[in-house]
Design a protein around this motif. Structure first.
Motif, PDB file in Angstrom:
ATOM      1  N   LEU A 187       0.862  -1.173   0.000  1.00 62.86           N
ATOM      2  CA  LEU A 187       0.000   0.000   0.000  1.00 62.86           C
ATOM      3  C   LEU A 187       0.904   1.230   0.000  1.00 62.86           C
ATOM      4  N   PRO A 188       1.110   1.822  -1.196  1.00 63.17           N
ATOM      5  CA  PRO A 188       1.889   3.054  -1.213  1.00 63.17           C
ATOM      6  C   PRO A 188       1.070   4.140  -0.500  1.00 63.17           C
ATOM      7  N   VAL A 189       1.651   4.686   0.541  1.00 67.40           N
ATOM      8  CA  VAL A 189       0.892   5.584   1.418  1.00 67.40           C
ATOM      9  C   VAL A 189       0.783   6.964   0.783  1.00 67.40           C
ATOM     10  N   ASP A 190      -0.464   7.415   0.522  1.00 64.12           N
ATOM     11  CA  ASP A 190      -0.600   8.777   0.018  1.00 64.12           C
ATOM     12  C   ASP A 190      -1.076   9.748   1.106  1.00 64.12           C
ATOM     13  N   ARG A 191      -1.591   9.219   2.205  1.00 68.16           N
ATOM     14  CA  ARG A 191      -1.959  10.072   3.339  1.00 68.16           C
ATOM     15  C   ARG A 191      -1.734   9.304   4.620  1.00 68.16           C
ATOM     16  N   SER A 192      -1.359   9.995   5.684  1.00 69.63           N
ATOM     17  CA  SER A 192      -1.316   9.360   6.996  1.00 69.63           C
ATOM     18  C   SER A 192      -1.797  10.382   7.999  1.00 69.63           C
ATOM     19  N   PHE A 193      -2.553   9.927   8.938  1.00 73.80           N
ATOM     20  CA  PHE A 193      -3.105  10.849   9.938  1.00 73.80           C
ATOM     21  C   PHE A 193      -3.488  10.045  11.169  1.00 73.80           C
ATOM     22  N   THR A 194      -3.883  10.748  12.220  1.00 70.70           N
ATOM     23  CA  THR A 194      -4.356  10.028  13.403  1.00 70.70           C
ATOM     24  C   THR A 194      -5.824  10.327  13.588  1.00 70.70           C
ATOM     25  N   MET A 195      -6.523   9.324  14.091  1.00 69.09           N
ATOM     26  CA  MET A 195      -7.933   9.519  14.390  1.00 69.09           C
ATOM     27  C   MET A 195      -8.114   9.275  15.874  1.00 69.09           C
ATOM     28  N   ALA A 196      -8.792  10.212  16.510  1.00 69.47           N
ATOM     29  CA  ALA A 196      -8.988  10.091  17.953  1.00 69.47           C
ATOM     30  C   ALA A 196      -9.573   8.724  18.274  1.00 69.47           C
ATOM     31  N   GLY A 197      -8.971   8.039  19.200  1.00 70.86           N
ATOM     32  CA  GLY A 197      -9.483   6.735  19.605  1.00 70.86           C
ATOM     33  C   GLY A 197      -9.000   5.588  18.730  1.00 70.86           C
ATOM     34  N   PHE A 198      -8.371   5.890  17.616  1.00 74.11           N
ATOM     35  CA  PHE A 198      -7.920   4.834  16.709  1.00 74.11           C
ATOM     36  C   PHE A 198      -6.407   4.797  16.543  1.00 74.11           C
ATOM     37  N   GLY A 199      -5.818   5.977  16.543  1.00 77.43           N
ATOM     38  CA  GLY A 199      -4.377   6.004  16.309  1.00 77.43           C
ATOM     39  C   GLY A 199      -4.080   6.233  14.842  1.00 77.43           C
ATOM     40  N   THR A 200      -2.971   5.636  14.403  1.00 75.02           N
ATOM     41  CA  THR A 200      -2.458   5.934  13.072  1.00 75.02           C
ATOM     42  C   THR A 200      -3.314   5.305  11.974  1.00 75.02           C
ATOM     43  N   VAL A 201      -3.629   6.105  10.966  1.00 70.55           N
ATOM     44  CA  VAL A 201      -4.349   5.609   9.793  1.00 70.55           C
ATOM     45  C   VAL A 201      -3.539   6.005   8.551  1.00 70.55           C
TER      46      VAL A 201
END
Ligand SMILES: Nc1nc2c(ncn2[C@@H]2O[C@H](COP(=O)(O)OP(=O)(O)OP(=O)(O)O)[C@@H](O)[C@H]2O)c(=O)[nH]1
Ligand SMILES: [Mg+2]
Length: 646
Positions: A187-201
């Motif tokens: 999965l070539p990563v085009d976005r990364s972010f954190t979601m409250a309660g989930f962590g890294t996406v």
């Protein structure tokens, strides 16, 4: 288990700034792909946007919306790489503009060869103008893979032509091949972010295999390990995501800071990272000038980008419209696979220069030589078998070779069978190697043996272990190589040594004279021979010379010390066998009396017969193990030992 059964296809937009890409996607999907505040404020896409729609015939299209502005082409490149088809947007009022052409060139470089043309803002022009715009577009598409792509006139604001556009997309996607599944998801990563309660996406378009919740994954380069905690496609949670779909993966064990656009999520150890890639570089015909050796450029691959230097493997430069083999030396490691497409750009003034498909991920800098180019040509040759073969310049397992040559598992086995059957490749234990590389190993071992024979003519040959480490082969593969060369009579195994079959330990004239005098001493009382110490002090027969004579079959070493003439041992053995035939068993004392030898010699001689499988010890006696005839046959081999060896 929830798996997305409906087909999911990914379509990317392309086209000049302000031509209506984002507005069109909003009209098609009901979702505004411009999610950043700044984008909404400026009315302009800056970074990638995402939206999706379910088609009337079932199945989803995931859209990747790209910015048209030339300042953000790097963002466009990060999202456009792994799409199934393009939605090329051209505004009817403006027609073909610079980034229409630049995006079109990029699509060509990335091998994106299907799509639909949307002639947008149709409401702003009259029929005559629209007709002119269409012929302008067709002229720009001439000679590209999209030359015959369907063209649909639409108005997003008046909601005209939208259904027709979706139908055109559906039919183009229906003809697209299924996504490759090699079982090695990335999965070539085009976005990364954190979601409250989930962590890294992380998000991206999944390639080459399925990803499941619970999978152990690594973010490369960097090899940061974690697990897939959750998966979504188009906001639906899934247990398994299929290749070719837009995926958001929630990761446990991986901090947001550890992953960014351009990195790749993959199974641990399944993807190489490199700073050296070989590619047949094509410079666009419309490039502003030549590309020179050692020039600094920017490389875009997958969602990654890095500065790099061009090292041409052929000439000093290429002109617009030309291609040449080059190695790109990247400033930063990327995680890629053979076959991935790259785009190169000049950073300033900003310009798309060209690109190509990765032919090799080298471990070392390539030299500018004809063989280098020939090897790369072979590696990119069209047939599966020849591509496989090109990867067998060193021994590789079938999985490694298939990986390196970009073969799907389905092509792999047939290609292996083909190259082994026609002799272009040779199996070496768990690996395969090309015939040329096998020959190189073979002549290397032969050379090592020849050298050993020249330097130490008395020795049986070269040390097996030294030969193995000189060739750099693991034991199993080396054993397979030797076995094959022995079968082909190119090599002989002499104990723990390897020799050329023709090699006989060579004695110098002096040594032959020493041997003659020792021989006379040994023959005097053959079963009461002089000790090794005597042979050495009186006749000059040192250990090495004894070993050579034994190798030649001139003497037999019995026990740890004694040296006998082979005839003497044969005579002793025949006397023992005769006695065993007549009385069934024999004691040490009886053997001594019969042979006229001494106890000191008889013990090792009897042991020698045990070791050769003629007799067996039972209490204080010996009994015969073989039939008398086979025993006598075997005894005959004692005296022919040297010649019997291959
Ligand atoms: N009249 C009319 N205006 C349109 C239409 N489609 C888009 N526009 C307008 O054109 C402008 C640009 O539209 P966008 O969708 O932002 O264009 P874009 O191609 O996404 O632009 P970038 O993302 O910056 O490359 C906006 O003001 C839209 O309202 C259309 O079909 N008709
Ligand atoms: Mg936009």
């Amino acid at each position: 288990m929830t798996t997305d059964r409906a087909t999911i296809r990914v379509v990317g937009t392309a086209g000049h700034v302000d031509h209506g890409k984002s507005t069109l996607l909003t009209a098609l999907t009901g979702m505004d792909p411009d999610r950043l505040r700044e984008e909404r404020a400026r009315g302009m896409t800056i970074d990638l946007g995402f939206a999706w729609v379910t088609l009337p015939g079932g199945g989803d299209i995931g859209f990747v919306d790209v910015p048209g502005h030339q300042d953000f082409i790097r963002n466009m490149l990060a999202g456009i790489g792994s799409i199934d088809a393009v939605l090329l947007v051209i505004a009817a009022d403006e027609g073909v503009m610079p980034q229409t052409r630049e995006h079109l060139a990029i699509l060509g470089l990335l091998g994106i060869d299907r799509g639909v043309i949307a002639l947008t803002k149709r409401d702003l022009v009259d029929d005559e103008w629209a007709a002119l715009a269409v012929s302008d577009v067709r002229a720009a598409l001439r000679g590209t893979a999209l030359a015959d792509a369907p063209l649909v006139a639409v108005s997003a604001t008046a909601r005209r032509g939208l259904d027709e556009l979706l139908r055109a997309l559906e039919s183009v996607l229906g003809a697209a091949p299924a996504r490759r599944d090699t079982g090695r998801p990335r999965l070539p990563v085009d976005r990364s972010f954190t979601m409250a309660g989930f962590g890294t996406v992380v998000t991206g378009t999944l390639l080459d295999g399925s990803l499941a919740v619970g999978d152990e994954v690594a973010v490369v380069p960097g090899d940061i390990r974690g697990r897939v905690r959750g998966l979504q496609t188009h906001r639906r949670s899934l247990d398994v995501a299929r290749p070719g779909s837009r995926v958001a993966a929630n990761l446990s064990g991986i901090e947001k800071e550890a992953v960014s656009r351009g990195m790749v999520l993959a199974r641990p150890g399944s993807l190489e990272t490199t700073t050296l890639i070989a590619v047949r570089l094509a410079l666009l015909a419309g490039a502003s000038g030549p590309l020179e050796h050692d020039e600094e450029i920017k490389v875009h691959v997958g969602a990654a980008e890095t500065m790099a230097r061009v090292a041409f493997l052929e000439g000093p430069a290429i002109s617009p419209g030309e291609t040449a083999w080059a190695q790109l030396r990247l400033a930063k490691a990327v995680a890629v696979a053979v076959g991935d497409r790259i785009v190169i750009r000049r950073p300033s003034p900003s310009e798309t220069l060209g690109g190509g498909a990765i032919a090799d991920l080298a471990a070392a800098r390539l030299r500018r030589r004809a063989e280098t180019v020939a090897a790369l040509e072979r590696r990119t040759a069209p047939s599966a078998a020849s591509r496989l073969l090109a990867s067998l310049d060193v021994p590789r397992t079938p999985a490694e070779a298939a990986d390196r040559s970009g073969l799907a598992p389905s092509e792999r086995d047939a290609a292996i069978a083909e190259v082994v059957a026609d002799g272009r490749a040779v199996p070496l234990a768990d690996a395969l190697v090309s015939r040329d590389a096998f020959e190189a190993f073979a002549t290397h071992v032969e050379r090592i043996c020849a050298q050993a024979h020249r330097r130490t003519p008395l020795r049986a040959g070269a040390s097996r272990e030294e030969a193995r480490s000189a060739l750099g082969l693991p034991p199993k593969r080396f054993t397979a190589l030797v076995a094959r060369l022995v079968a082909d009579k190119r090599l002989a195994e002499r104990g723990s040594a390897l020799a050329l079959p023709s090699h006989r330990p060579q004695l110098s004239n002096d040594q032959e004279r020493q041997w003659l005098s020792a021989r006379a001493a040994l023959a005097k009382e053959p079963l009461q021979p002089p000790s090794s110490a005597q042979l050495e002090s009186e006749h000059g027969l040192d250990r090495e010379l004894v070993a050579a004579l034994a190798e030649r079959g001139d003497v037999l070493r019995v026990g740890s010390e004694a040296v006998f003439l082979p005839e003497a041992v044969a005579r002793f053995a025949l006397a023992v066998v005769d006695e065993l035939v007549s009385s069934g068993s024999i004691t040490v004392a009886r053997a001594r009396d019969l042979s006229g030898s001494s106890r000191k010699h008889v013990l090792p001689l009897l042991q020698f017969l045990d070791d050769r499988g003629l007799t067996r010890r039972v209490g204080d006696d010996r009994v015969l193990v073989l039939t008398p005839d086979s025993a006598r046959e075997r005894i005959a081999t004692f005296t022919h030992q040297g010649e019997d060896r291959p």
